[in-house]
Design a protein around this motif. Sequence first.
Motif, PDB file in Angstrom:
ATOM      1  N   VAL A 120       0.851  -1.196   0.000  1.00 17.37           N
ATOM      2  CA  VAL A 120       0.000   0.000   0.000  1.00 17.37           C
ATOM      3  C   VAL A 120       0.883   1.240   0.000  1.00 17.37           C
ATOM      4  CG1 VAL A 120      -1.720   1.338   1.286  1.00 17.37           C
ATOM      5  CG2 VAL A 120      -1.873  -1.167   1.244  1.00 17.37           C
ATOM      6  N   LEU A 121       0.521   2.211  -0.843  1.00 19.10           N
ATOM      7  CA  LEU A 121       1.163   3.525  -0.794  1.00 19.10           C
ATOM      8  C   LEU A 121       0.209   4.448  -0.052  1.00 19.10           C
ATOM      9  CD1 LEU A 121       3.409   5.487  -1.507  1.00 19.10           C
ATOM     10  CD2 LEU A 121       2.287   5.883  -3.712  1.00 19.10           C
ATOM     11  N   GLY A 122       0.577   4.787   1.186  1.00 22.28           N
ATOM     12  CA  GLY A 122      -0.282   5.620   2.012  1.00 22.28           C
ATOM     13  C   GLY A 122      -0.289   7.067   1.561  1.00 22.28           C
ATOM     14  N   HIS A 123      -1.467   7.687   1.658  1.00 19.42           N
ATOM     15  CA  HIS A 123      -1.666   9.106   1.317  1.00 19.42           C
ATOM     16  C   HIS A 123      -0.648   9.595   0.279  1.00 19.42           C
ATOM     17  CE1 HIS A 123       1.367   9.282   4.515  1.00 19.42           C
ATOM     18  NE2 HIS A 123       0.467   8.861   5.372  1.00 19.42           N
ATOM     19  N   PRO A 124      -0.816   9.186  -0.990  1.00 15.15           N
ATOM     20  CA  PRO A 124       0.212   9.460  -2.014  1.00 15.15           C
ATOM     21  C   PRO A 124       0.208  10.860  -2.592  1.00 15.15           C
ATOM     22  CG  PRO A 124      -1.584   8.201  -2.966  1.00 15.15           C
ATOM     23  CD  PRO A 124      -1.893   8.335  -1.509  1.00 15.15           C
ATOM     24  N   GLY A 125      -0.608  11.759  -2.052  1.00 16.49           N
ATOM     25  CA  GLY A 125      -0.566  13.138  -2.514  1.00 16.49           C
ATOM     26  C   GLY A 125      -0.930  13.279  -3.981  1.00 16.49           C
ATOM     27  N   LEU A 126      -0.180  14.108  -4.685  1.00 16.81           N
ATOM     28  CA  LEU A 126      -0.453  14.361  -6.108  1.00 16.81           C
ATOM     29  C   LEU A 126       0.310  13.364  -6.968  1.00 16.81           C
ATOM     30  CD1 LEU A 126      -0.353  18.256  -5.958  1.00 16.81           C
ATOM     31  CD2 LEU A 126      -2.374  16.784  -6.094  1.00 16.81           C
ATOM     32  N   ILE A 127       0.021  12.106  -6.765  1.00 19.05           N
ATOM     33  CA  ILE A 127       0.695  11.032  -7.482  1.00 19.05           C
ATOM     34  C   ILE A 127       0.469  11.153  -8.987  1.00 19.05           C
ATOM     35  CG2 ILE A 127      -1.283   9.478  -7.173  1.00 19.05           C
ATOM     36  CD1 ILE A 127       0.780   7.172  -6.952  1.00 19.05           C
ATOM     37  N   THR A 128       1.459  10.777  -9.766  1.00 22.99           N
ATOM     38  CA  THR A 128       1.344  10.836 -11.215  1.00 22.99           C
ATOM     39  C   THR A 128       0.652   9.580 -11.749  1.00 22.99           C
ATOM     40  OG1 THR A 128       3.454   9.737 -11.639  1.00 22.99           O
ATOM     41  CG2 THR A 128       3.499  12.145 -11.347  1.00 22.99           C
ATOM     42  N   VAL A 129       0.094   9.709 -12.947  1.00 22.20           N
ATOM     43  CA  VAL A 129      -0.528   8.553 -13.595  1.00 22.20           C
ATOM     44  C   VAL A 129       0.516   7.478 -13.867  1.00 22.20           C
ATOM     45  CG1 VAL A 129      -1.729   7.759 -15.672  1.00 22.20           C
ATOM     46  CG2 VAL A 129      -2.367   9.928 -14.616  1.00 22.20           C
ATOM     47  N   GLU A 130       1.724   7.890 -14.228  1.00 19.00           N
ATOM     48  CA  GLU A 130       2.784   6.922 -14.514  1.00 19.00           C
ATOM     49  C   GLU A 130       3.114   6.084 -13.286  1.00 19.00           C
ATOM     50  OE1 GLU A 130       2.521   9.908 -17.470  1.00 19.00           O
ATOM     51  OE2 GLU A 130       2.885  10.175 -15.306  1.00 19.00           O
ATOM     52  N   ASP A 131       3.223   6.730 -12.137  1.00 18.13           N
ATOM     53  CA  ASP A 131       3.505   5.975 -10.915  1.00 18.13           C
ATOM     54  C   ASP A 131       2.322   5.087 -10.537  1.00 18.13           C
ATOM     55  OD1 ASP A 131       6.089   6.822 -10.567  1.00 18.13           O
ATOM     56  OD2 ASP A 131       5.584   8.436  -9.168  1.00 18.13           O
ATOM     57  N   ALA A 132       1.106   5.569 -10.742  1.00 19.14           N
ATOM     58  CA  ALA A 132      -0.073   4.753 -10.449  1.00 19.14           C
ATOM     59  C   ALA A 132      -0.125   3.529 -11.354  1.00 19.14           C
ATOM     60  CB  ALA A 132      -1.337   5.584 -10.599  1.00 19.14           C
ATOM     61  N   ARG A 133       0.286   3.681 -12.591  1.00 18.11           N
ATOM     62  CA  ARG A 133       0.320   2.526 -13.500  1.00 18.11           C
ATOM     63  C   ARG A 133       1.364   1.514 -13.032  1.00 18.11           C
ATOM     64  NH1 ARG A 133      -0.266   6.319 -18.763  1.00 18.11           N
ATOM     65  NH2 ARG A 133      -2.548   6.222 -18.969  1.00 18.11           N
ATOM     66  N   ALA A 134       2.488   2.015 -12.544  1.00 22.46           N
ATOM     67  CA  ALA A 134       3.502   1.108 -11.993  1.00 22.46           C
ATOM     68  C   ALA A 134       2.963   0.384 -10.772  1.00 22.46           C
ATOM     69  CB  ALA A 134       4.763   1.895 -11.639  1.00 22.46           C
ATOM     70  N   ALA A 135       2.226   1.094  -9.932  1.00 20.54           N
ATOM     71  CA  ALA A 135       1.618   0.472  -8.759  1.00 20.54           C
ATOM     72  C   ALA A 135       0.642  -0.623  -9.181  1.00 20.54           C
ATOM     73  CB  ALA A 135       0.902   1.523  -7.914  1.00 20.54           C
ATOM     74  N   ALA A 136      -0.163  -0.337 -10.186  1.00 18.75           N
ATOM     75  CA  ALA A 136      -1.116  -1.337 -10.670  1.00 18.75           C
ATOM     76  C   ALA A 136      -0.391  -2.581 -11.168  1.00 18.75           C
ATOM     77  CB  ALA A 136      -1.978  -0.740 -11.779  1.00 18.75           C
ATOM     78  N   ALA A 137       0.709  -2.378 -11.862  1.00 16.56           N
ATOM     79  CA  ALA A 137       1.467  -3.511 -12.402  1.00 16.56           C
ATOM     80  C   ALA A 137       2.077  -4.360 -11.294  1.00 16.56           C
ATOM     81  CB  ALA A 137       2.571  -2.996 -13.330  1.00 16.56           C
TER      82      ALA A 137
END
Length: 214
Positions: A120-137
Motif C-alpha cells: 500500500v502507498l499511504g496518502h500518495p498526494g499528487l501522485i502521477t498517472v505513470e507511478d499509479a500505472r507502476a503500482a497497478a502492475a
Amino acid sequence: MYDLHMHTILSDGELLPMELVRRAAVLGYDTIAITDHADASNLAHLVETVAAIRDSARYYGVDLLAGVELTYVPPPLIPALARDAKRLGADIVVVHGETVVEPVAPGTNHAACTCEYVDVLGHPGLITVEDARAAAAHGIALEITSRAGHNRTNGHVVRVAREAGCPLTVDSDTHAPSDLLSKEARQAVALGAGLTEAESREILFRDRKQLLQK
C-alpha cells in the motif's frame, strides 16, 4: 470491515496494540493492520512485537496483520527495507507517500510503486498517472485516507487510480481513539473522495487478503 493503516504507542499513536484491536472489534472490523512508522532502526522490533499478539486478537474476532509504514526512508533504500520487512515476517508493507502536508522526499512514490515488496502507498498526494500505472502492475493499492491534511488529495488519487487501473484502499491512519471510523464514516470518506456507490461498496468490503496475495 478492514483498515490497513493504523498506529499504536509503538510509534506515534496513543493506544496499546491490544486496545486498538479491541476498539476496532467493537466497531465491527474483522481485519486490521498495525503499521507503525518504521525505518532501519526499529523494523524488526515492530514486526516481532505485533506478531506476538496475533493469537490474542483472534479472541476478539480480528485478523491482525503485522505490518510497518516505511516513513521518510530515502527513496533508493525503500526496496531493500521493504524486502527486509517481508523477510522478517511482515504481513503488509505500507510506504508513507508524498502527502502534500509533510516534507517527504521526492521520488518516494515512484520507489514504492515500483517495488514488489510494497502493498500500500499511504496518502500518495499528487501522485502521477505513470507511478499509479507502476503500482497497478505491481499489485500495490493507493490509499484514500480520512486523516486530516493527508486527505486533501483524495479526489486526485481516485481520478488517477481510475485512469491507471490501480486498486484503492480506504484507511483511517488511526493514531488516537477518535480516529477510528464507523461503517458510516468509512462510506462518507469513500463517497467524499469521488467514488460512486458501487465503487465504494466494492472497495470498502472486498476481501483485503486478495490484495496482499502477490
